[in-house]
Design a protein around this motif. Structure first.
Motif, short mmCIF file in Angstrom:
data_model
loop_
_atom_site.label_atom_id
_atom_site.label_comp_id
_atom_site.label_asym_id
_atom_site.label_seq_id
_atom_site.Cartn_x
_atom_site.Cartn_y
_atom_site.Cartn_z
N PHE A 185 0.56 -1.25 -0.27
CA PHE A 185 0.24 -0.41 0.30
C PHE A 185 1.17 1.33 -0.04
O PHE A 185 1.68 1.10 1.28
CB PHE A 185 -0.90 -0.12 1.61
N ASP A 186 0.38 1.83 -1.22
CA ASP A 186 1.45 3.08 -1.54
C ASP A 186 0.90 4.33 -0.44
O ASP A 186 -0.60 4.90 -0.78
CB ASP A 186 1.20 4.17 -2.91
N PRO A 187 1.60 4.75 1.10
CA PRO A 187 1.02 5.88 1.50
C PRO A 187 1.17 7.19 1.18
O PRO A 187 2.04 8.04 1.69
CB PRO A 187 1.88 5.42 3.08
N THR A 188 0.24 7.65 0.26
CA THR A 188 0.87 8.48 -0.50
C THR A 188 -0.43 10.00 -0.20
O THR A 188 -0.51 11.08 -0.34
CB THR A 188 0.91 8.47 -2.24
N ALA A 189 -1.56 9.36 0.68
CA ALA A 189 -2.53 10.32 1.50
C ALA A 189 -2.75 9.41 3.01
O ALA A 189 -1.99 8.38 3.20
CB ALA A 189 -3.82 9.95 0.87
N GLY A 243 -7.06 -19.04 7.01
CA GLY A 243 -6.18 -19.09 7.59
C GLY A 243 -4.87 -18.98 6.68
O GLY A 243 -3.87 -19.27 7.94
N HIS A 244 -4.75 -18.09 5.86
CA HIS A 244 -3.18 -17.75 5.44
C HIS A 244 -3.19 -16.04 6.18
O HIS A 244 -4.13 -16.06 6.84
CB HIS A 244 -3.69 -17.39 4.04
N ARG A 245 -2.24 -15.96 5.79
CA ARG A 245 -1.51 -15.01 6.99
C ARG A 245 -1.36 -13.67 5.70
O ARG A 245 -0.41 -13.54 5.56
CB ARG A 245 -0.68 -14.68 7.98
N PRO A 246 -1.81 -12.57 6.16
CA PRO A 246 -1.86 -11.52 5.20
C PRO A 246 -0.47 -10.83 6.13
O PRO A 246 -0.80 -10.48 6.97
CB PRO A 246 -3.19 -10.68 5.36
N ILE A 247 0.06 -9.83 4.66
CA ILE A 247 1.31 -8.71 5.35
C ILE A 247 0.67 -7.42 4.60
O ILE A 247 0.28 -7.72 3.46
CB ILE A 247 2.62 -9.09 4.90
N CYS A 248 0.54 -6.50 5.12
CA CYS A 248 0.32 -5.08 4.72
C CYS A 248 1.20 -4.80 4.93
O CYS A 248 1.49 -4.15 5.84
CB CYS A 248 -1.09 -4.59 5.61
N LEU A 249 1.59 -4.32 3.72
CA LEU A 249 3.04 -3.68 3.75
C LEU A 249 3.12 -2.57 3.48
O LEU A 249 2.64 -1.83 1.96
CB LEU A 249 4.34 -4.32 2.79
N ILE A 250 3.60 -1.00 4.22
CA ILE A 250 3.46 0.18 3.68
C ILE A 250 4.54 0.39 3.08
O ILE A 250 5.78 0.34 3.94
CB ILE A 250 3.53 0.99 4.95
N GLY A 251 4.43 1.54 2.09
CA GLY A 251 5.41 1.07 1.35
C GLY A 251 6.38 2.85 1.94
O GLY A 251 6.33 3.79 0.71
N GLY A 252 6.89 2.68 2.88
CA GLY A 252 7.67 3.99 3.13
C GLY A 252 9.05 4.45 2.91
O GLY A 252 9.10 5.52 2.53
N GLY A 253 9.53 3.57 2.39
CA GLY A 253 10.89 3.56 1.73
C GLY A 253 10.53 4.02 -0.06
O GLY A 253 10.79 4.54 -0.73
N THR A 254 9.12 3.07 -0.67
CA THR A 254 9.09 3.24 -2.47
C THR A 254 8.38 4.44 -2.92
O THR A 254 8.60 4.91 -3.52
CB THR A 254 8.17 1.89 -2.62
N ALA A 255 7.71 4.90 -1.67
CA ALA A 255 6.79 5.86 -1.41
C ALA A 255 8.32 7.16 -1.85
O ALA A 255 8.21 8.01 -2.01
CB ALA A 255 5.44 6.20 -0.46
N MET A 256 9.34 7.64 -1.30
CA MET A 256 10.40 8.17 -1.36
C MET A 256 10.35 8.40 -3.07
O MET A 256 11.27 9.40 -2.98
CB MET A 256 11.68 7.85 -0.29
N ILE A 257 10.18 7.55 -3.90
CA ILE A 257 11.04 7.01 -5.56
C ILE A 257 9.52 7.63 -6.15
O ILE A 257 9.48 8.98 -7.15
CB ILE A 257 11.16 6.58 -5.52
N GLY A 258 8.21 6.65 -5.27
CA GLY A 258 6.70 7.00 -6.39
C GLY A 258 6.85 5.38 -7.52
O GLY A 258 8.21 5.64 -8.50
N ASP A 259 5.47 5.19 -7.21
CA ASP A 259 6.01 4.06 -8.82
C ASP A 259 5.40 4.89 -10.10
O ASP A 259 4.09 5.42 -10.16
CB ASP A 259 4.48 2.55 -8.16
N PRO A 260 5.72 4.98 -11.06
CA PRO A 260 5.09 5.23 -12.32
C PRO A 260 4.24 4.57 -13.13
O PRO A 260 3.13 5.24 -14.25
CB PRO A 260 6.77 4.50 -13.34
N THR A 261 3.99 2.80 -12.47
CA THR A 261 2.29 2.68 -12.96
C THR A 261 1.15 3.23 -13.31
O THR A 261 0.57 4.43 -12.00
CB THR A 261 2.27 1.25 -12.24
#
Length: 413
Positions: free
Chosen positions: A45-49, A70-88
């Motif tokens: 999840f990209d934390p841009t807002a 029964g599966h375990r989720p990881i919600c990954l906050i993109g604190g590092g990648t948000a410093m660059i930004g996804d071009p998608t």
């Protein structure tokens, strides 16, 4: 595994039947894995807002279905990648963000996700890729990670192809490597074996799967879910005010309810399957309704989705307000309200509506008047110079209508 009636089925079957799955890296292996084992998977999840929006909703629903099985989720906050930004999907380079803003936005996400995901007793993890990305050594990354990436292959990815003509910075070009490294790091730290994401993330997900298989000689998998679009291909969740936010301060429960209440008939069945937990037999029954009866399905959809995001009480209030405004029944107590002061009386109506945010601008108000789409009470506004006088407010309030379905109560303090 999940019970469907009295039958125990794999979450893979549930996701497939409800229409979530777009692409898979290893379909047969993934189907067997989800049926026989309990895995750890992640979605970024990209934390841009400071709030999630309806575009994230689908990912949270997939996580919830997976966790119930029964599966375990990881919600990954993109604190590092948000410093660059996804071009998608972007035509321009995204603005830079400070680490403080990113951290604050991530905290807001956590609170919203708790409605869907159980984080107690390690049933789900919330992680931030800044924890490993911000301390990486550049030369080390080039030697250990960069060596596994072909520039020629990267340039064929859709996320880059769209930007090449207008210009793609080297900063953004590194995004795919960083996301792939996230998957590798999560695999090492938590034995995470699968990345999930929207279908626009397919190229980035493949990169991570390939990196783990090369570096660790272990299986890893990717699955993308369909993007939330209308039947004619437009992205869902856009309103005249912008994005449809999950934060009630940005998008009120009433506005949120009304969005789903007013979607096109052709989109009802898909949204019921993707955005509610209603059994598929009920989804198919509601989705098959025609003509006026489709409104029953729309009311159900609006209530169920609003209930998931804002809770049962707020969903009930939003439904009551909608029925009062459009059906002539129920109380207006929960309808949208804007207060004005006595100093605003005897001034131009369009000035008041623009000041209070009921209309975006006076030019929008003039356009509405020209098109016959602005009402005060039961009367159509025909004069752009009309004054808001006290006599128009019955018992201190009056109903403003824009178009056919946008109501706001104007209340004198």
């Amino acid at each position: 595994m999940i019970f469907k009636g009295d039958i125990l089925v794999s979450v893979f079957e549930v996701l497939k039947e409800r229409g979530y799955i777009a692409q898979l890296t290893h379909e047969k292996e993934i189907e067997e894995l989800l049926a026989k084992e309990k895995i750890t998977f992640y979605i970024g999840f990209d934390p841009t807002a400071d709030s999630l929006h309806v575009g994230h909703f689908l990912g949270m629903m997939v996580m919830a279905h997976m966790q119930k099985a029964g599966h375990r989720p990881i919600c990954l906050i993109g604190g590092g990648t948000a410093m660059i930004g996804d071009p998608t999907g972007k035509s321009d380079m995204r603005r830079m963000m400070t680490s403080e803003i990113i951290a604050q936005n991530g905290e807001c996400f956590k609170e919203q996700m708790k409605r869907f995901i159980d984080f107690t007793e390690n049933r789900a993890l919330m992680m931030n890729n800044a924890d490993w990305l911000m301390s990486l050594n550049y030369v080390q990354v080039l030697r250990e990670i960069g060596v596994h990436f072909s520039v020629n292959r990267m340039l064929t990815a859709e996320c880059f192809k769209q930007r090449l003509e207008r210009g793609l910075s080297f900063l953004e070009f590194n995004y795919m490597l960083m996301q792939a490294y996230d998957f590798l790091e999560l695999n090492r730290r938590t034995d995470c074996v699968m990345q999930l994401g929207g279908d626009d993330q397919w190229s980035n997900i493949i990169a991570g799967v390939d990196l783990i298989r090369r570096k660790e000689s272990k299986p890893a998998y990717g699955l993308t879910f369909t993007l939330l679009t209308t039947s004619d291909g437009r992205k869902m969740g856009k309103t005249e005010k912008g994005a449809l936010w999950l934060d009630p301060k940005k998008t009120s429960p009433y506005e949120f309810y009304q969005y789903w209440r007013n979607i096109d008939d052709a989109d009802v069945a898909k949204c019921l399957a993707l955005l509610t937990f209603l059994p598929m037999d009920e989804v198919r029954r509601l989705g098959s309704l025609k003509d006026k009866e489709i409104n029953i399905a729309k009311r159900t959809l609006a209530f169920e989705v609003t209930q998931l995001i804002h809770g049962s009480d707020e969903a009930a209030k939003a439904q009551q307000a909608a029925e009062a405004l459009f059906g002539g029944a129920g109380s207006l107590e929960n309808a949208p309200k804007v207060t004005i002061t006595s100093e605003m009386l005897e001034t131009k109506l369009l000035d008041v509506l623009a000041t209070t945010g009921i209309i975006a601008s006076k030019s929008e108000g003039r356009r509405l008047i020209t098109q016959g789409g602005l009402y005060i009470g039961n009367d159509k506004v025909t004069d752009p110079e009309m004054l808001l006088v006290g006599e128009l407010l019955t018992e201190g309030s009056v109903l403003i209508r824009k178009g056919k379905k946008n109501y706001t109560q104007l209340i004198l303090e």
